[in-house]
Design an enzyme around this catalytic site. Structure first.
Site, mmCIF file in Angstrom:
data_model
loop_
_atom_site.group_PDB
_atom_site.id
_atom_site.type_symbol
_atom_site.label_atom_id
_atom_site.label_comp_id
_atom_site.label_asym_id
_atom_site.label_seq_id
_atom_site.Cartn_x
_atom_site.Cartn_y
_atom_site.Cartn_z
ATOM 1 N N ASP A 11 0.857 -1.184 0.000
ATOM 2 C CA ASP A 11 0.000 0.000 0.000
ATOM 3 C C ASP A 11 0.891 1.231 0.000
ATOM 4 O OD1 ASP A 11 -2.554 1.451 0.312
ATOM 5 O OD2 ASP A 11 -1.788 1.947 2.297
ATOM 6 N N SER A 12 0.297 2.380 -0.222
ATOM 7 C CA SER A 12 1.065 3.626 -0.195
ATOM 8 C C SER A 12 1.498 3.997 1.219
ATOM 9 C CB SER A 12 0.231 4.769 -0.785
ATOM 10 O OG SER A 12 -0.935 4.983 -0.005
ATOM 11 N N GLY A 44 -2.594 9.156 -4.321
ATOM 12 C CA GLY A 44 -3.812 9.630 -4.974
ATOM 13 C C GLY A 44 -3.672 10.850 -5.848
ATOM 14 N N ASN A 75 -6.283 1.200 -3.399
ATOM 15 C CA ASN A 75 -7.252 1.409 -4.470
ATOM 16 C C ASN A 75 -6.632 2.146 -5.651
ATOM 17 O OD1 ASN A 75 -10.450 0.910 -3.735
ATOM 18 N ND2 ASN A 75 -9.133 1.041 -1.938
ATOM 19 N N GLU A 153 -2.640 9.165 7.916
ATOM 20 C CA GLU A 153 -1.209 8.945 8.117
ATOM 21 C C GLU A 153 -0.694 9.722 9.329
ATOM 22 O OE1 GLU A 153 1.019 6.999 6.443
ATOM 23 O OE2 GLU A 153 -0.490 6.155 5.094
ATOM 24 N N THR A 186 -8.068 2.159 1.032
ATOM 25 C CA THR A 186 -7.893 1.310 2.209
ATOM 26 C C THR A 186 -7.582 2.103 3.471
ATOM 27 O OG1 THR A 186 -5.605 0.895 1.458
ATOM 28 C CG2 THR A 186 -7.259 -0.783 0.974
ATOM 29 N N HIS A 187 -7.268 3.387 3.330
ATOM 30 C CA HIS A 187 -7.119 4.246 4.511
ATOM 31 C C HIS A 187 -8.473 4.574 5.140
ATOM 32 C CE1 HIS A 187 -3.090 4.937 2.885
ATOM 33 N NE2 HIS A 187 -2.754 5.589 3.982
#
Length: 271
Positions: A11-12, A44, A75, A153, A186-187
């Protein structure tokens, strides 16, 4: 490929932990190798070319760990890069967009579905395409929420600022009388309490993480790659491109684990 090989997830940043948590619950015998690209989050606002390049680097890293499957727990990367990079590797690769779209179609009663996501995910148009392919009569309304990822984050999960921003993002979707809202990043499930308070109980919140883990289980079973040994429950390893200690503290709270092995890695060497 050995069935005892680990599953790779990337993931990011921390958002993919929502997917990792579901996989741990649904496939408790599997070992996970997680990579969070915390040095380059968020994805994003980045181009398709950039996200694809980042994804290739991470996939090379995960393959160096001999993973038997890769979950693109992002995503944005699922929408922009998955179709391209999945053709370049031999191990199974799955994303989070298709499983989320499937459950949204099954959930809605009035045929009006809202989707929130990063700017890149919304710009891709993938969710409306998939949803309408399953049911052409659906009405799909999208809303980019670019501030959500940095807020998560920073761990501002219950902050009044986060709630006010969420209200502004969601108000337009509420006016469309949606009865289902896809958390298309997903965040976003980490903001579920705030989102639930805003939309009320009449709107179903779709978290693609659960369906992604369910689909992964089906894929592993089909390819006879399910782990049969029960020895990996505390043997997961987490890698990040920056800030291992901060990530470890956050991951421990999300996954309810006291010991999270987290390591920094220079992902750029995997060009």
């Amino acid at each position: 490929m050995s069935c005892e090989a680990p599953i790779g997830i990337f993931d990011s940043g921390v958002g993919g932990l929502t997917v990792a948590k579901e996989i741990m619950q649904q496939l408790p015998k599997e070992k996970l190798i997680y990579f969070g690209d915390t040095a380059r989050v968020p994805y994003g606002s980045k181009s398709k070319e950039t996200v694809t390049a980042y994804s290739r680097q991470i996939i090379k890293f995960l393959l160096s760990k001999q993973v038997k499957a890769i979950v693109v727990a992002c995503n944005t990367a699922s929408a922009l890069a998955l179709d391209t990079v999945s053709k370049e590797v031999e191990v199974p690769m799955i994303g989070v967009v298709k499983p989320g779209a499937k459950v949204a179609v099954q959930t809605t009663k009035n045929g009006k579905i809202g989707v929130i996501g990063t700017e890149a995910t919304i710009r891709s148009g993938l969710y409306p395409t998939l949803l309408k392919a399953m049911n052409p009569k659906l009405e799909v309304y999208e809303q980019p929420c670019p501030l959500f990822v940095p807020l998560v984050e920073e761990m501002w999960l219950n902050d009044p600022v986060t709630k006010e921003i969420a209200k502004r993002y969601i108000c337009g979707l509420q006016k469309q009388d949606i009865d289902t809202l896809v958390l298309g990043c997903t965040h976003y499930p980490l903001l579920r309490p705030i989102l639930r308070e805003i939309v009320g109980d009449q709107v179903a919140l779709v978290n693609p993480a659960y369906e992604t883990a369910k689909y992964l289980k089906e894929v592993l079973s089909l390819k006879k790659l399910e782990c049969t040994e029960n020895k990996y429950q505390s043997d997961h390893i987490f890698y990040v491109s920056d800030g291992a200690e901060k990530f470890r503290a956050f991951a421990s709270s999300i996954l309810a684990c006291e010991m999270i092995e987290t390591k920094d890695v220079n992902i750029k060497i995997f060009d």
